[in-house]
Scaffold this motif. Structure first.
Motif, PDB file in Angstrom:
ATOM      1  N   ASP A 172       0.846  -1.199   0.000  1.00 56.05           N
ATOM      2  CA  ASP A 172       0.000   0.000   0.000  1.00 56.05           C
ATOM      3  C   ASP A 172       0.878   1.245   0.000  1.00 56.05           C
ATOM      4  N   ASN A 174       0.151   4.219   0.342  1.00 54.30           N
ATOM      5  CA  ASN A 174      -0.243   5.204   1.354  1.00 54.30           C
ATOM      6  C   ASN A 174       0.399   4.924   2.715  1.00 54.30           C
ATOM      7  N   LYS A 180       4.498   8.273  -2.592  1.00 56.00           N
ATOM      8  CA  LYS A 180       3.475   8.730  -3.552  1.00 56.00           C
ATOM      9  C   LYS A 180       3.886  10.048  -4.217  1.00 56.00           C
TER      10      LYS A 180
END
Length: 287
Positions: A172, A174, A180
């Motif tokens: 993930d 995040n 990101k």
């Protein structure tokens, strides 16, 4: 600026204290790694100031590793130069009369101290570079205009990062501090120059989401095993590319083997060099 260690981690990494915040009535320190591109937070009471003797000991170990890496890199570059000289002079049959244009680097760094160290190493090696200090969150907006202005052959997008297990699974994005933002920066760069050999990109920092960075269009990235990378590792990767002729493809292992972190912290895809050779060389026109 205090240099500290985390007691709960046996002071395994030296950190600079960047900020102190209040959370739930407790002090929380925001930390940047002194030698690793890692950002972390820790309870204020878990920190201990590293005494000068310990700082000198750890620093000496890292400087020794850096020197070893630099010497190995210099051997690589000397071999590349000898090969280029042989090819440019027809096997030494014609006079030594050529010049070389290494690839130009645009280095965006979220840490001004690391940027200064990297620029110093670029200059020592002889790589033409422009260094820009830029907060990781601002990099996606700034990369496009910077590419238009500087027209680099190679881009470095780095700073600090960290994976937090409490925020999600390792898959993930995040769950990572700045991955990101690095990914978005690479995507914006590829909107300008999509071809992997017309613009070479290194992206990432400690524990960054390697797979997302490669899929976004980076040629090289960190960190395949989610380990910490050394502050100077990006320099060794892009310098190798800068000094490799554009007609030659670079084996990934040839790029990684002289870094301080190696394949656990760094990876990439087969990429062409960007060095160009020309002639004649007129020494009278040198400034």
């Amino acid at each position: 600026m205090d240099v500290v260690g985390r007691v709960s981690y046996n002071c395994d990494i030296m950190f600079r204290v960047i900020d102190i915040r209040e959370e739930n009535g407790k002090k929380l320190a925001i930390l940047y790694g002194e030698d690793f591109r890692l950002v972390a937070d820790a309870p204020y009471e878990d920190l201990i100031i590293m005494d000068q003797t310990e700082r000198m000991r750890v620093s000496k170990e890292f400087r020794s590793l850096e020197e070893q890496s630099y010497q190995l890199f210099r051997q690589d570059i000397d071999l590349l130069n000898q090969k280029q000289e042989y090819n440019a002079t027809g096997g030494y049959k014609i006079p030594f009369n050529y010049f070389q244009i290494p690839g130009r680097v645009l280095h965006l760094d979220g840490d001004p101290n690391y940027l200064k160290k990297c620029i110093s190493l670029y200059e020592k090696i002889g790589v033409p570079v422009t260094g820009i200090h830029c907060n990781e969150k601002e990099m996606p907006q700034r990369i496009g205009p910077l590419i238009d202005y500087y027209r680099p052959d190679i881009i470095v997008v780095t700073g600090h990062d960290a994976y937090s297990k409490s925020k999600g699974k390792m898959t993930d994005i995040n769950a990572y501090r700045h991955s990101k933002h690095f990914v978005q920066t690479v995507l914006e760069a590829r909107k300008k120059i999509p071809h992997l050999d017309q613009l070479v990109i290194f992206a990432g920092a400690c524990q960054s989401h390697f797979e997302s960075l490669i899929h976004a269009g980076a040629n090289f990235a960190s960190s395949p095993s989610r380990v910490n990378i050394h502050a100077l590792d990006p320099v060794y990767i892009v310098a190798k590319i800068s000094f490799t002729p554009f007609m030659e493809r670079i084996n990934v292992w040839d790029v990684l083997r002289n870094t301080l972190t190696g394949e656990k912290g760094l990876g990439g895809i087969e990429t062409k060099g960007v060095l160009r050779t020309g002639m004649p060389f007129n020494s009278n026109q040198q400034e």
